[in-house]
Motif scaffolding. Structure first.
Motif, short mmCIF file in Angstrom:
data_model
loop_
_atom_site.label_atom_id
_atom_site.label_comp_id
_atom_site.label_asym_id
_atom_site.label_seq_id
_atom_site.Cartn_x
_atom_site.Cartn_y
_atom_site.Cartn_z
N ALA A 69 0.02 -1.19 0.30
CA ALA A 69 -0.13 0.30 0.00
C ALA A 69 1.17 1.47 0.15
CB ALA A 69 -0.55 0.40 1.14
N PHE A 70 1.72 0.98 1.29
CA PHE A 70 2.76 2.29 0.47
C PHE A 70 3.34 2.63 -1.01
CE2 PHE A 70 7.53 3.60 0.53
CZ PHE A 70 7.52 4.72 1.16
N ALA A 72 2.67 1.88 -3.17
CA ALA A 72 1.34 2.07 -4.63
C ALA A 72 0.63 3.44 -4.21
CB ALA A 72 -0.32 2.08 -4.05
N GLY A 73 0.79 4.28 -2.91
CA GLY A 73 0.43 5.22 -2.94
C GLY A 73 1.68 6.56 -2.86
N SER A 76 1.83 6.45 -6.40
CA SER A 76 0.99 7.34 -7.47
C SER A 76 1.67 9.01 -7.48
CB SER A 76 -0.18 7.29 -6.94
OG SER A 76 -0.42 7.25 -5.19
N CYS A 77 1.44 8.97 -6.20
CA CYS A 77 1.93 10.73 -5.91
C CYS A 77 3.31 10.93 -6.86
CB CYS A 77 2.49 10.83 -4.91
SG CYS A 77 1.21 11.28 -2.99
N GLN A 80 2.76 10.21 -10.87
CA GLN A 80 1.30 11.84 -11.42
C GLN A 80 2.51 13.01 -10.82
OE1 GLN A 80 -1.94 11.05 -11.63
NE2 GLN A 80 -0.49 12.58 -13.43
N SER A 115 -1.59 9.29 -16.86
CA SER A 115 -1.79 8.83 -15.89
C SER A 115 -2.70 8.07 -15.62
CB SER A 115 -2.82 10.15 -15.39
OG SER A 115 -1.96 11.27 -15.66
N ILE A 116 -4.11 7.53 -16.61
CA ILE A 116 -5.15 6.48 -16.46
C ILE A 116 -4.19 5.30 -16.31
CG2 ILE A 116 -7.12 5.48 -17.69
CD1 ILE A 116 -7.19 8.40 -18.62
N HIS A 119 -2.79 4.98 -12.58
CA HIS A 119 -3.90 4.90 -12.22
C HIS A 119 -4.54 3.37 -11.84
CE1 HIS A 119 -3.71 9.15 -9.91
NE2 HIS A 119 -3.54 8.77 -11.29
N VAL A 122 -1.65 1.87 -10.14
CA VAL A 122 -2.11 1.80 -8.68
C VAL A 122 -2.91 1.67 -8.40
CG1 VAL A 122 -2.52 3.56 -6.74
CG2 VAL A 122 -0.20 3.98 -8.70
N PHE A 123 -4.10 1.17 -8.30
CA PHE A 123 -4.90 0.70 -7.09
C PHE A 123 -4.83 -1.18 -7.26
CE2 PHE A 123 -6.82 4.70 -7.95
CZ PHE A 123 -7.34 4.54 -6.65
N LEU A 126 -2.82 -1.63 -4.51
CA LEU A 126 -2.41 -1.18 -2.88
C LEU A 126 -3.40 -1.93 -2.67
CD1 LEU A 126 -3.08 1.78 -2.21
CD2 LEU A 126 -5.54 2.91 -2.93
N GLY A 127 -4.54 -2.13 -2.91
CA GLY A 127 -5.35 -3.33 -1.72
C GLY A 127 -5.25 -4.76 -1.10
N ARG B 402 -6.91 -7.40 4.48
CA ARG B 402 -6.38 -6.38 3.09
C ARG B 402 -7.97 -5.10 3.53
NH1 ARG B 402 -8.36 -8.12 -2.51
NH2 ARG B 402 -6.97 -6.95 -2.83
N PHE B 403 -7.07 -4.37 3.62
CA PHE B 403 -8.07 -2.74 3.96
C PHE B 403 -7.78 -2.47 5.56
CE2 PHE B 403 -10.50 -3.90 0.48
CZ PHE B 403 -9.68 -3.14 -0.97
N TYR B 410 -1.94 5.72 2.58
CA TYR B 410 -1.81 4.99 1.59
C TYR B 410 -2.66 4.86 0.51
CZ TYR B 410 2.14 3.43 4.77
OH TYR B 410 3.22 3.52 4.88
N ALA B 414 -3.40 7.64 -2.16
CA ALA B 414 -3.36 7.12 -3.88
C ALA B 414 -4.89 8.09 -4.81
CB ALA B 414 -3.27 5.53 -3.76
#
Lengths: 127, 445
Positions: A69-70, A72-73, A76-77, A80, A115-116, A119, A122-123, A126-127, B402-403, B410, B414
């Motif tokens: 998650a880190f 990904a987050g 993404s920054c 972008q 960007s698309i 993202h 990234v998504f 992320l999970g 998850r989540f 984070y 995102a």
């Protein structure tokens, strides 16, 4: 505020007295000469930078779990930021000479597509 | 006619029930030295016969019946009433006796004060025997018997012995015990007793000298044992008695004080019952394991699963010859091991379920091949060992949580980047005209 600054300016006339004026004139010049579209890009860049710094600090100070998650987050920054920065370079009127065959519309379309795709990854990550 | 048959059947079944047999078999070989008369031990032997043992007598030099035939023990139990026998038939050698014990056959050794093959065998069982010809002597309490015939109060609280036994008459040697954990002392010498090679008080100077040298070379005190059991790792039981007179009719009938019979008969019965695996015999009937809220055992577990392990313990009941559920163990432990115990927890009995012991615990955050191990070893009791192997695997790729709340910064980062991108795009496209116009204006300048 003004008092101590004035006194330091009196004792050291060389550098420290110039600084506030230099920053002020830089800010003024930026405000006056930068097109509003570039200002929009710049504000977005500042936002991305602050968001990235916040996530990085959270990672090193609190927890890097879950690490995906880190990544990904933070990614993404950064991604972008890179895409937006390249958009800024291409649409800047001062660089018109270097990007003769890239119109601002084309540059934005590249930026949006990149960007698309970013993202999307990234998504997924992320999970 | 029918009624008579029924009564006969009833009597027969009652007779079978009243027979208390060992958990390992009821054939018993008594190796009796010719110098000893069977009749002198009739109370002990008759007691064994009434319990249901089939006694076979044999002299040490007889060739038949062999104690081990074709590698198989011929008898379930052996009594060696040969305290002074120096030569045996070919089949009775120390190696054969040790072999018997490893074949889960139980042996009673009666030792004497003379040097025999059995005394050197005893030292292999961590018993330290005094020099030959030094019997146990005590001048207390005052009595009319010789100083070598000692009444010993049964003060040792062994669960194998009947409680409240009268003192036991004893005549024989004492021995010191090594620090072997498999030894099970049953009867220790009285505090004021000692071992000496003379009963004459004129020889007491040697003992006084020894006492003054700080007890060096002195065999005395209550740390010496006179009746000690030994349980092998495989479960075979041996009993070492320092004097065969303990089992004799004479000592069984002899009064300790006026009107109080000695405890010899019951004591001999109790230690024989322990040796022949009637008392303090346990077994693990089976053990199961499953996840909490499930009933079937899993073929593998995931790290951090909560599992229930339960085991069923039975105790042999010699009066009915049956195995009965036993919930009396309060200090049993379960280990969950991979090379080392990763978890060691108490395994308590379950209320309301006789014989059932159960514990719930969390599997450690470590994958590998683990074992549920119950290893219960207590002096006198059968050693219990149960080991079940289970693999512990890490979660599958889709089994991770998850989540998580820790990851919300984070996620927000995102999502806000994406939202920022959308807003930026809208503003960019909306501001297109103004921007282009301005750029044109800038160009014009």
């Amino acid at each position: 505020m003004a008092g101590p600054k004035a006194s330091t300016a009196a004792s050291k006339p060389a550098s420290s007295a110039v600084d506030p004026n230099a920053i002020h004139s830089l800010w003024k010049a930026y405000n006056d000469t930068t097109p509003s579209r570039l200002k929009l890009i710049d504000s977005f860049l500042v936002f991305l930078m602050l968001s990235g710094i916040a996530q990085f600090l959270y990672c090193i100070l609190i927890t890097n779990f879950p690490f995906n998650a880190f990544l990904a987050g933070f990614g993404s920054c950064v991604g972008q930021f890179v895409l937006t920065a390249s958009l800024r370079t291409q649409v800047n009127p001062e660089n018109r000479g270097e990007f003769k065959d890239v119109s601002p519309e084309r540059a934005f379309a590249d930026f949006a597509l990149g960007s698309i795709v970013l993202h999307f990854f990234v998504f997924n990550f992320l999970g | 006619m029918f009624r008579i048959w029924r009564v006969l059947l009833l009597i027969l079944s009652l007779a079978i029930l009243s027979y208390a047999r060992s958990s390992t078999g009821n054939s018993l070989l008594v190796v009796l030295d010719p110098s000893l008369s069977k009749d002198n031990y009739s109370i002990f032997f008759k007691g064994l016969e009434e319990q249901g043992y089939e006694l076979t007598f044999r002299a040490p030099k007889d060739v038949t019946p062999a104690i081990i035939q074709d590698g198989i023990a011929s008898f379930a139990h052996v009594i060696l009433f040969t305290p002074e026998t120096k030569t045996y038939a070919k089949d009775i050698v120390p190696q054969a006796l040790v072999d018997l014990l490893s074949k889960n056959t139980n042996v009673i050794f009666a030792l004497g004060s003379k040097q025999t093959p059995l005394t050197s065998l005893a030292s292999e069982f961590s018993l330290i025997l005094p020099p030959p010809g030094t019997p146990l002597i005590s001048h207390f309490p005052e009595r009319d018997t010789p100083a070598t015939v000692v009444p010993i109060p049964v003060s040792f609280p062994s669960p194998a012995l009947t409680s409240g036994l009268s003192p036991v008459w004893y005549s024989g040697i004492p021995f010191a015990l090594g620090n072997n954990p498999l030894l099970v002392p049953f009867l220790n010498a009285p505090s004021e007793s000692f071992a000496a090679d003379t009963t004459e008080d004129s020889g007491a100077d040697a003992i006084v000298d020894a006492a003054e040298r700080g007890g060096e070379g002195l065999w005395a005190g209550k740390d010496m044992s006179v009746v000690t059991g030994f349980q092998t790792i495989d479960g075979g039981r041996a009993l070492f008695v320092g004097g065969i007179e303990l089992f004799s009719d004479e000592f069984a009938k002899k009064e300790v004080t006026k009107g109080v019979k000695s405890g010899n008969a019951q004591f001999a019965r109790d230690v024989a019952a322990w040796t022949f695996q009637e008392s303090l015999v346990l077994r693990v009937d089976g053990s199961t394991h499953h996840k909490v809220n499930e009933t079937q055992p899993g073929d593998k577990y995931t790290t951090n699963d909560h599992v229930v392990y339960s085991t069923h313990i039975s105790k042999y009941n010699p009066t009915t010859c049956t195995w009965e559920p036993f919930s009396g163990l309060t200090d049993m432990q379960l280990e969950f091991t991979m090379l080392d115990p990763h978890i060691r927890t108490s395994l308590p009995p379950v209320q309301g379920k006789p014989g059932e012991y159960s514990v719930t615990f969390r599997i450690p955050d470590r994958h590998g091949v683990f074992k549920f191990v119950v290893d219960y070893k207590r002096k006198g009791w059968t050693h219990l060992h149960s080991s079940t192997t289970v693999p512990v695997v890490p979660p599958r790729h889709d089994e991770y949580p998850r989540f998580l709340s820790a990851a919300w910064p984070y996620y927000v980062g995102a999502i806000s980047t994406s939202a920022g991108f959308v807003i930026f795009s809208v503003l960019w496209l909306a501001g297109d005209d103004r921007g282009s116009r301005r750029r044109k204006g800038a160009k014009a300048e």
